[in-house]
Design an enzyme around this catalytic site. Structure first.
Site, PDB file in Angstrom:
ATOM      1  N   ASN A  17       0.815  -1.229   0.000  1.00  0.00           N
ATOM      2  CA  ASN A  17       0.000   0.000   0.000  1.00  0.00           C
ATOM      3  C   ASN A  17       0.846   1.277   0.000  1.00  0.00           C
ATOM      4  OD1 ASN A  17       0.792  -0.261   2.742  1.00  0.00           O
ATOM      5  ND2 ASN A  17      -1.013   0.838   3.442  1.00  0.00           N
ATOM      6  N   LYS A 219       9.036 -10.900   0.694  1.00  0.00           N
ATOM      7  CA  LYS A 219       9.677  -9.650   1.141  1.00  0.00           C
ATOM      8  C   LYS A 219       9.763  -9.553   2.665  1.00  0.00           C
ATOM      9  CE  LYS A 219       6.564  -6.296   2.703  1.00  0.00           C
ATOM     10  NZ  LYS A 219       5.267  -6.908   2.589  1.00  0.00           N
TER      11      LYS A 219
HETATM   12  P1  ADP Z   1       1.656  -6.176   2.400  1.00  0.00           P
HETATM   13  O1  ADP Z   1       1.678  -5.695   1.001  1.00  0.00           O
HETATM   14  O2  ADP Z   1       1.851  -5.055   3.362  1.00  0.00           O
HETATM   15  O3  ADP Z   1       2.558  -7.342   2.653  1.00  0.00           O
HETATM   16  P2  ADP Z   1      -0.554  -8.038   2.866  1.00  0.00           P
HETATM   17  O4  ADP Z   1      -1.897  -7.890   2.235  1.00  0.00           O
HETATM   18  O5  ADP Z   1       0.320  -9.138   2.405  1.00  0.00           O
HETATM   19  O6  ADP Z   1       0.142  -6.609   2.696  1.00  0.00           O
HETATM   20  O7  ADP Z   1      -0.732  -8.187   4.437  1.00  0.00           O
HETATM   21  C1  ADP Z   1      -1.450  -7.259   5.228  1.00  0.00           C
HETATM   22  C2  ADP Z   1      -2.900  -7.657   5.389  1.00  0.00           C
HETATM   23  O8  ADP Z   1      -3.044  -8.782   6.260  1.00  0.00           O
HETATM   24  C3  ADP Z   1      -3.774  -6.634   6.064  1.00  0.00           C
HETATM   25  O9  ADP Z   1      -4.167  -5.605   5.192  1.00  0.00           O
HETATM   26  C4  ADP Z   1      -4.976  -7.478   6.548  1.00  0.00           C
HETATM   27  O10 ADP Z   1      -6.028  -7.441   5.612  1.00  0.00           O
HETATM   28  C5  ADP Z   1      -4.424  -8.896   6.589  1.00  0.00           C
HETATM   29  N1  ADP Z   1      -4.541  -9.617   7.861  1.00  0.00           N
HETATM   30  C6  ADP Z   1      -4.648 -10.954   7.956  1.00  0.00           C
HETATM   31  N2  ADP Z   1      -4.730 -11.371   9.219  1.00  0.00           N
HETATM   32  C7  ADP Z   1      -4.682 -10.242   9.986  1.00  0.00           C
HETATM   33  C8  ADP Z   1      -4.730 -10.017  11.392  1.00  0.00           C
HETATM   34  N3  ADP Z   1      -4.828 -11.030  12.263  1.00  0.00           N
HETATM   35  N4  ADP Z   1      -4.657  -8.745  11.845  1.00  0.00           N
HETATM   36  C9  ADP Z   1      -4.545  -7.718  10.975  1.00  0.00           C
HETATM   37  N5  ADP Z   1      -4.509  -7.874   9.627  1.00  0.00           N
HETATM   38  C10 ADP Z   1      -4.565  -9.120   9.123  1.00  0.00           C
HETATM   39 MG    MG Z   2       2.303  -9.288   1.780  1.00  0.00          MG
END
Ligand code: ADP
Ligand code: MG
Length: 318
Positions: A17, A219
Protein backbone atom coordinates in the site's frame (compact mmCIF):
# COMPACT_ATOMS: atom_id res chain seq x y z
CA UNK A 1 33.11 14.66 27.49
CA UNK A 2 30.85 11.65 27.12
CA UNK A 3 30.63 9.90 23.78
CA UNK A 4 27.83 10.83 21.43
CA UNK A 5 25.09 8.21 21.78
CA UNK A 6 24.89 6.02 18.70
CA UNK A 7 21.70 6.54 16.73
CA UNK A 8 19.28 3.63 16.70
CA UNK A 9 18.84 1.80 13.41
CA UNK A 10 15.44 0.64 12.14
CA UNK A 11 14.56 -1.49 9.17
CA UNK A 12 11.27 -0.29 7.72
CA UNK A 13 9.62 -2.85 5.44
CA UNK A 14 6.98 -0.97 3.48
CA UNK A 15 4.01 -2.98 2.22
CA UNK A 16 2.24 -2.91 -1.09
CA UNK A 17 0.00 0.00 0.00
CA UNK A 18 3.00 2.36 0.05
CA UNK A 19 2.89 2.22 -3.76
CA UNK A 20 -0.59 1.05 -4.75
CA UNK A 21 -3.42 2.47 -2.64
CA UNK A 22 -6.20 0.65 -4.48
CA UNK A 23 -7.09 -0.98 -7.81
CA UNK A 24 -7.85 2.40 -9.43
CA UNK A 25 -4.46 3.90 -8.59
CA UNK A 26 -1.84 1.70 -10.22
CA UNK A 27 -0.22 4.02 -12.77
CA UNK A 28 3.36 5.16 -12.21
CA UNK A 29 2.32 8.73 -11.21
CA UNK A 30 -0.17 7.19 -8.75
CA UNK A 31 2.58 4.97 -7.32
CA UNK A 32 4.84 7.97 -6.94
CA UNK A 33 2.11 9.92 -5.11
CA UNK A 34 1.64 7.00 -2.71
CA UNK A 35 5.41 6.80 -2.20
CA UNK A 36 5.55 10.54 -1.38
CA UNK A 37 2.92 10.03 1.32
CA UNK A 38 4.75 7.10 2.96
CA UNK A 39 8.17 8.75 2.70
CA UNK A 40 6.83 11.80 4.62
CA UNK A 41 6.29 9.57 7.62
CA UNK A 42 9.67 7.88 7.22
CA UNK A 43 11.27 11.34 7.08
CA UNK A 44 9.39 12.15 10.30
CA UNK A 45 10.96 9.12 11.90
CA UNK A 46 14.42 10.15 10.69
CA UNK A 47 13.84 13.66 12.03
CA UNK A 48 13.00 12.06 15.38
CA UNK A 49 16.50 10.55 15.41
CA UNK A 50 16.32 7.15 13.73
CA UNK A 51 18.70 5.82 11.10
CA UNK A 52 16.47 4.03 8.60
CA UNK A 53 16.96 1.24 6.10
CA UNK A 54 13.95 0.86 3.81
CA UNK A 55 12.85 -2.31 2.09
CA UNK A 56 9.71 -2.94 0.04
CA UNK A 57 7.57 -5.45 -1.83
CA UNK A 58 7.39 -5.63 -5.64
CA UNK A 59 4.70 -8.25 -6.44
CA UNK A 60 2.31 -6.07 -8.50
CA UNK A 61 5.19 -4.27 -10.25
CA UNK A 62 6.75 -7.59 -11.32
CA UNK A 63 3.28 -8.60 -12.56
CA UNK A 64 3.12 -5.45 -14.72
CA UNK A 65 6.54 -6.16 -16.28
CA UNK A 66 5.57 -9.75 -17.07
CA UNK A 67 2.27 -8.65 -18.62
CA UNK A 68 4.00 -6.00 -20.74
CA UNK A 69 6.55 -8.55 -21.90
CA UNK A 70 3.81 -11.05 -22.69
CA UNK A 71 1.89 -8.51 -24.83
CA UNK A 72 5.09 -7.62 -26.70
CA UNK A 73 6.25 -11.20 -27.24
CA UNK A 74 5.81 -11.03 -31.02
CA UNK A 75 8.57 -8.39 -31.14
CA UNK A 76 10.59 -8.59 -27.95
CA UNK A 77 12.22 -11.06 -25.61
CA UNK A 78 10.71 -12.31 -22.34
CA UNK A 79 12.11 -10.94 -19.04
CA UNK A 80 13.45 -13.46 -16.52
CA UNK A 81 12.32 -13.10 -12.90
CA UNK A 82 15.72 -12.10 -11.53
CA UNK A 83 15.76 -9.21 -14.03
CA UNK A 84 12.20 -8.28 -13.03
CA UNK A 85 13.54 -8.08 -9.48
CA UNK A 86 16.44 -5.85 -10.53
CA UNK A 87 14.19 -3.61 -12.67
CA UNK A 88 11.68 -3.08 -9.85
CA UNK A 89 14.35 -2.47 -7.20
CA UNK A 90 15.74 0.28 -9.42
CA UNK A 91 12.41 1.89 -10.31
CA UNK A 92 10.97 1.73 -6.79
CA UNK A 93 14.28 2.84 -5.29
CA UNK A 94 14.23 5.84 -7.61
CA UNK A 95 10.71 6.78 -6.46
CA UNK A 96 11.73 6.58 -2.81
CA UNK A 97 15.02 8.45 -3.39
CA UNK A 98 13.28 11.33 -5.15
CA UNK A 99 10.39 11.50 -2.65
CA UNK A 100 12.86 11.50 0.26
CA UNK A 101 15.15 14.07 -1.37
CA UNK A 102 12.22 16.49 -1.68
CA UNK A 103 10.90 15.77 1.80
CA UNK A 104 14.36 16.18 3.43
CA UNK A 105 14.77 19.45 1.58
CA UNK A 106 11.39 20.72 2.80
CA UNK A 107 12.34 19.82 6.37
CA UNK A 108 15.87 21.20 6.15
CA UNK A 109 17.39 17.77 6.89
CA UNK A 110 20.91 17.03 5.65
CA UNK A 111 20.16 13.48 4.50
CA UNK A 112 20.37 11.53 1.26
CA UNK A 113 18.84 8.19 0.28
CA UNK A 114 20.63 5.65 -1.91
CA UNK A 115 19.38 2.38 -3.37
CA UNK A 116 21.40 -0.82 -3.44
CA UNK A 117 20.47 -3.39 -6.08
CA UNK A 118 20.52 -6.40 -3.80
CA UNK A 119 21.02 -10.10 -4.44
CA UNK A 120 19.73 -12.56 -1.88
CA UNK A 121 21.36 -15.97 -1.67
CA UNK A 122 19.02 -18.95 -1.49
CA UNK A 123 19.94 -22.61 -1.08
CA UNK A 124 19.86 -24.41 -4.42
CA UNK A 125 18.66 -27.48 -2.50
CA UNK A 126 15.79 -25.57 -0.87
CA UNK A 127 12.68 -27.80 -0.86
CA UNK A 128 10.77 -24.93 -2.51
CA UNK A 129 12.50 -25.73 -5.82
CA UNK A 130 10.79 -29.13 -5.82
CA UNK A 131 7.46 -27.59 -4.93
CA UNK A 132 6.81 -24.32 -6.82
CA UNK A 133 3.88 -22.70 -5.03
CA UNK A 134 3.82 -18.95 -5.63
CA UNK A 135 1.45 -17.95 -8.50
CA UNK A 136 2.75 -15.17 -10.75
CA UNK A 137 1.76 -13.47 -14.01
CA UNK A 138 -1.49 -13.59 -15.95
CA UNK A 139 -4.19 -16.22 -15.93
CA UNK A 140 -4.07 -18.55 -18.96
CA UNK A 141 -6.40 -21.07 -20.57
CA UNK A 142 -5.51 -24.74 -20.24
CA UNK A 143 -4.05 -25.06 -23.74
CA UNK A 144 -1.68 -22.09 -23.25
CA UNK A 145 -0.67 -23.35 -19.82
CA UNK A 146 0.22 -26.80 -21.21
CA UNK A 147 2.09 -25.24 -24.09
CA UNK A 148 4.22 -23.05 -21.76
CA UNK A 149 4.88 -26.10 -19.63
CA UNK A 150 6.15 -28.11 -22.62
CA UNK A 151 7.99 -25.21 -24.30
CA UNK A 152 9.42 -23.25 -21.38
CA UNK A 153 9.40 -25.80 -18.57
CA UNK A 154 6.93 -23.74 -16.53
CA UNK A 155 5.15 -25.28 -13.56
CA UNK A 156 1.46 -24.42 -13.93
CA UNK A 157 -1.58 -24.95 -11.73
CA UNK A 158 -5.32 -24.59 -12.06
CA UNK A 159 -6.45 -21.86 -9.70
CA UNK A 160 -9.90 -22.68 -8.24
CA UNK A 161 -11.85 -22.33 -11.49
CA UNK A 162 -10.34 -18.94 -12.32
CA UNK A 163 -7.95 -20.35 -14.93
CA UNK A 164 -4.37 -21.54 -15.07
CA UNK A 165 -1.34 -19.78 -13.68
CA UNK A 166 2.38 -20.17 -13.59
CA UNK A 167 3.78 -21.05 -10.17
CA UNK A 168 7.38 -20.46 -9.11
CA UNK A 169 9.42 -21.54 -6.08
CA UNK A 170 9.60 -19.25 -3.05
CA UNK A 171 12.80 -20.37 -1.30
CA UNK A 172 13.89 -18.98 2.08
CA UNK A 173 16.51 -16.22 1.97
CA UNK A 174 19.86 -17.28 3.48
CA UNK A 175 22.20 -14.33 3.11
CA UNK A 176 22.23 -10.85 1.62
CA UNK A 177 25.18 -10.68 -0.74
CA UNK A 178 25.57 -6.88 -0.58
CA UNK A 179 25.25 -6.77 3.24
CA UNK A 180 28.75 -5.21 3.81
CA UNK A 181 27.95 -2.42 1.32
CA UNK A 182 24.65 -1.76 3.09
CA UNK A 183 26.46 -1.62 6.47
CA UNK A 184 28.98 0.90 5.11
CA UNK A 185 26.27 3.14 3.69
CA UNK A 186 24.36 3.13 7.00
CA UNK A 187 27.57 4.02 8.89
CA UNK A 188 28.18 6.86 6.45
CA UNK A 189 24.73 8.24 7.29
CA UNK A 190 22.80 7.35 4.12
CA UNK A 191 19.18 6.26 4.18
CA UNK A 192 19.57 2.92 2.43
CA UNK A 193 16.89 1.36 0.25
CA UNK A 194 17.74 -2.31 -0.26
CA UNK A 195 16.56 -5.93 -0.47
CA UNK A 196 13.54 -4.76 -2.50
CA UNK A 197 11.10 -7.57 -3.19
CA UNK A 198 13.07 -9.71 -0.72
CA UNK A 199 16.13 -9.33 -2.94
CA UNK A 200 16.98 -10.83 -6.32
CA UNK A 201 17.09 -14.60 -5.79
CA UNK A 202 20.49 -16.09 -6.63
CA UNK A 203 22.08 -19.48 -5.96
CA UNK A 204 25.73 -20.50 -5.84
CA UNK A 205 26.67 -22.99 -8.55
CA UNK A 206 29.19 -25.79 -7.98
CA UNK A 207 32.07 -23.34 -8.55
CA UNK A 208 30.68 -20.75 -6.14
CA UNK A 209 29.53 -18.40 -8.90
CA UNK A 210 26.19 -16.67 -8.45
CA UNK A 211 23.36 -17.53 -10.82
CA UNK A 212 19.96 -15.78 -10.90
CA UNK A 213 16.98 -18.11 -10.54
CA UNK A 214 13.35 -18.14 -11.61
CA UNK A 215 11.94 -17.76 -8.12
CA UNK A 216 10.54 -15.12 -5.81
CA UNK A 217 11.53 -14.33 -2.25
CA UNK A 218 8.98 -13.32 0.36
CA UNK A 219 9.68 -9.65 1.14
CA UNK A 220 8.84 -10.10 4.84
CA UNK A 221 11.51 -12.82 5.20
CA UNK A 222 13.99 -10.81 3.16
CA UNK A 223 13.38 -7.87 5.54
CA UNK A 224 13.87 -10.20 8.50
CA UNK A 225 17.34 -11.37 7.48
CA UNK A 226 18.25 -7.79 6.61
CA UNK A 227 17.19 -6.72 10.14
CA UNK A 228 19.22 -9.49 11.80
CA UNK A 229 22.17 -9.01 9.45
CA UNK A 230 22.62 -5.32 10.23
CA UNK A 231 21.70 -5.82 13.90
CA UNK A 232 18.74 -3.43 13.66
CA UNK A 233 17.33 -2.07 16.93
CA UNK A 234 13.84 -2.14 15.45
CA UNK A 235 12.10 -4.10 12.69
CA UNK A 236 9.10 -2.02 11.58
CA UNK A 237 6.61 -3.41 9.08
CA UNK A 238 4.10 -1.03 7.52
CA UNK A 239 1.03 -2.46 5.85
CA UNK A 240 -2.66 -1.64 5.24
CA UNK A 241 -3.74 -2.12 8.88
CA UNK A 242 -2.92 0.12 11.87
CA UNK A 243 -2.64 -2.85 14.23
CA UNK A 244 -2.73 -6.64 14.24
CA UNK A 245 -5.93 -8.32 15.44
CA UNK A 246 -7.05 -11.57 16.95
CA UNK A 247 -10.17 -12.95 15.23
CA UNK A 248 -9.42 -10.53 12.38
CA UNK A 249 -12.60 -9.40 10.56
CA UNK A 250 -14.86 -11.41 12.87
CA UNK A 251 -17.42 -10.05 15.35
CA UNK A 252 -15.18 -10.87 18.33
CA UNK A 253 -12.14 -9.09 16.79
CA UNK A 254 -9.65 -7.54 19.25
CA UNK A 255 -6.80 -5.22 18.28
CA UNK A 256 -3.44 -5.96 19.88
CA UNK A 257 -1.17 -3.25 21.32
CA UNK A 258 1.58 -5.61 22.30
CA UNK A 259 2.49 -9.30 22.26
CA UNK A 260 5.49 -11.31 23.34
CA UNK A 261 7.18 -13.73 20.94
CA UNK A 262 5.61 -16.63 22.88
CA UNK A 263 2.14 -15.12 22.56
CA UNK A 264 2.73 -14.51 18.86
CA UNK A 265 3.71 -18.17 18.42
CA UNK A 266 0.55 -19.27 20.19
CA UNK A 267 -1.74 -16.97 18.15
CA UNK A 268 0.01 -18.19 14.99
CA UNK A 269 -0.72 -21.81 15.94
CA UNK A 270 -4.33 -20.85 16.67
CA UNK A 271 -4.62 -19.52 13.10
CA UNK A 272 -5.22 -15.81 13.81
CA UNK A 273 -2.90 -14.60 11.05
CA UNK A 274 -3.99 -15.20 7.45
CA UNK A 275 -1.63 -17.17 5.21
CA UNK A 276 0.14 -15.08 2.59
CA UNK A 277 -0.61 -11.76 4.33
CA UNK A 278 -0.22 -11.42 8.11
CA UNK A 279 1.25 -14.88 8.76
CA UNK A 280 4.56 -14.29 6.92
CA UNK A 281 5.00 -10.97 8.76
CA UNK A 282 4.62 -12.62 12.17
CA UNK A 283 6.92 -15.49 11.15
CA UNK A 284 9.49 -13.01 9.82
CA UNK A 285 9.37 -11.10 13.13
CA UNK A 286 9.71 -14.31 15.16
CA UNK A 287 12.75 -15.29 13.11
CA UNK A 288 14.27 -11.84 13.79
CA UNK A 289 13.60 -12.31 17.54
CA UNK A 290 15.18 -15.79 17.50
CA UNK A 291 18.30 -14.17 16.05
CA UNK A 292 18.54 -11.62 18.86
CA UNK A 293 16.09 -8.96 17.66
CA UNK A 294 14.82 -6.67 20.40
CA UNK A 295 11.71 -5.03 19.12
CA UNK A 296 9.28 -5.17 16.20
CA UNK A 297 6.31 -3.04 15.28
CA UNK A 298 3.47 -3.38 12.78
CA UNK A 299 1.37 -0.38 11.74
CA UNK A 300 0.29 1.56 8.64
CA UNK A 301 2.48 4.24 7.03
CA UNK A 302 0.36 7.15 8.30
CA UNK A 303 0.82 6.02 11.91
CA UNK A 304 4.60 5.44 11.92
CA UNK A 305 5.41 8.45 14.15
CA UNK A 306 2.51 7.80 16.57
CA UNK A 307 3.37 4.10 16.79
CA UNK A 308 6.99 4.94 17.65
CA UNK A 309 5.67 7.08 20.50
CA UNK A 310 3.70 4.07 21.76
CA UNK A 311 0.31 5.53 20.80
CA UNK A 312 -0.74 2.85 18.31
CA UNK A 313 0.53 -0.10 16.27
CA UNK A 314 1.23 -3.62 17.49
CA UNK A 315 4.55 -4.02 19.30
CA UNK A 316 6.21 -7.44 19.45
CA UNK A 317 8.88 -8.02 22.11
CA UNK A 318 11.00 -11.07 23.03
P1 ADP B 1 1.66 -6.18 2.40
O1 ADP B 1 1.68 -5.69 1.00
O2 ADP B 1 1.85 -5.05 3.36
O3 ADP B 1 2.56 -7.34 2.65
P2 ADP B 1 -0.55 -8.04 2.87
O4 ADP B 1 -1.90 -7.89 2.23
O5 ADP B 1 0.32 -9.14 2.40
O6 ADP B 1 0.14 -6.61 2.70
O7 ADP B 1 -0.73 -8.19 4.44
C1 ADP B 1 -1.45 -7.26 5.23
C2 ADP B 1 -2.90 -7.66 5.39
O8 ADP B 1 -3.04 -8.78 6.26
C3 ADP B 1 -3.77 -6.63 6.06
O9 ADP B 1 -4.17 -5.60 5.19
C4 ADP B 1 -4.98 -7.48 6.55
O10 ADP B 1 -6.03 -7.44 5.61
C5 ADP B 1 -4.42 -8.90 6.59
N1 ADP B 1 -4.54 -9.62 7.86
C6 ADP B 1 -4.65 -10.95 7.96
N2 ADP B 1 -4.73 -11.37 9.22
C7 ADP B 1 -4.68 -10.24 9.99
C8 ADP B 1 -4.73 -10.02 11.39
N3 ADP B 1 -4.83 -11.03 12.26
N4 ADP B 1 -4.66 -8.75 11.85
C9 ADP B 1 -4.55 -7.72 10.97
N5 ADP B 1 -4.51 -7.87 9.63
C10 ADP B 1 -4.57 -9.12 9.12
MG1 MG C 1 2.30 -9.29 1.78
Amino acid sequence: MGSIPKKKVAVVAVGGNSLIKDGKHKSIPDQYDAAVESMKHIAGMIEAGWEVVITHGNGPQVGFILRRAELALSELHMVALDYCGADTQGAIGYMFQRALYNEFRARGLQKLAATVVTQTLVDRNDQAFKNPSKPIGSFMDEATAKQRKAQDGWAVVEDAGRGWRRVVPSPLPQRIIEQPAIDSLIKAGYVVISVGGGGIPVIEDEHGDLVGVEAVIDKDFGASILSSGIGADLFLITTAVERVALHYNKPQQVWLDRMTADEARRYLAEGHFAKGSMEPKIRAILQYMERGGKEALITDPANIERALQGKTGTRIVP
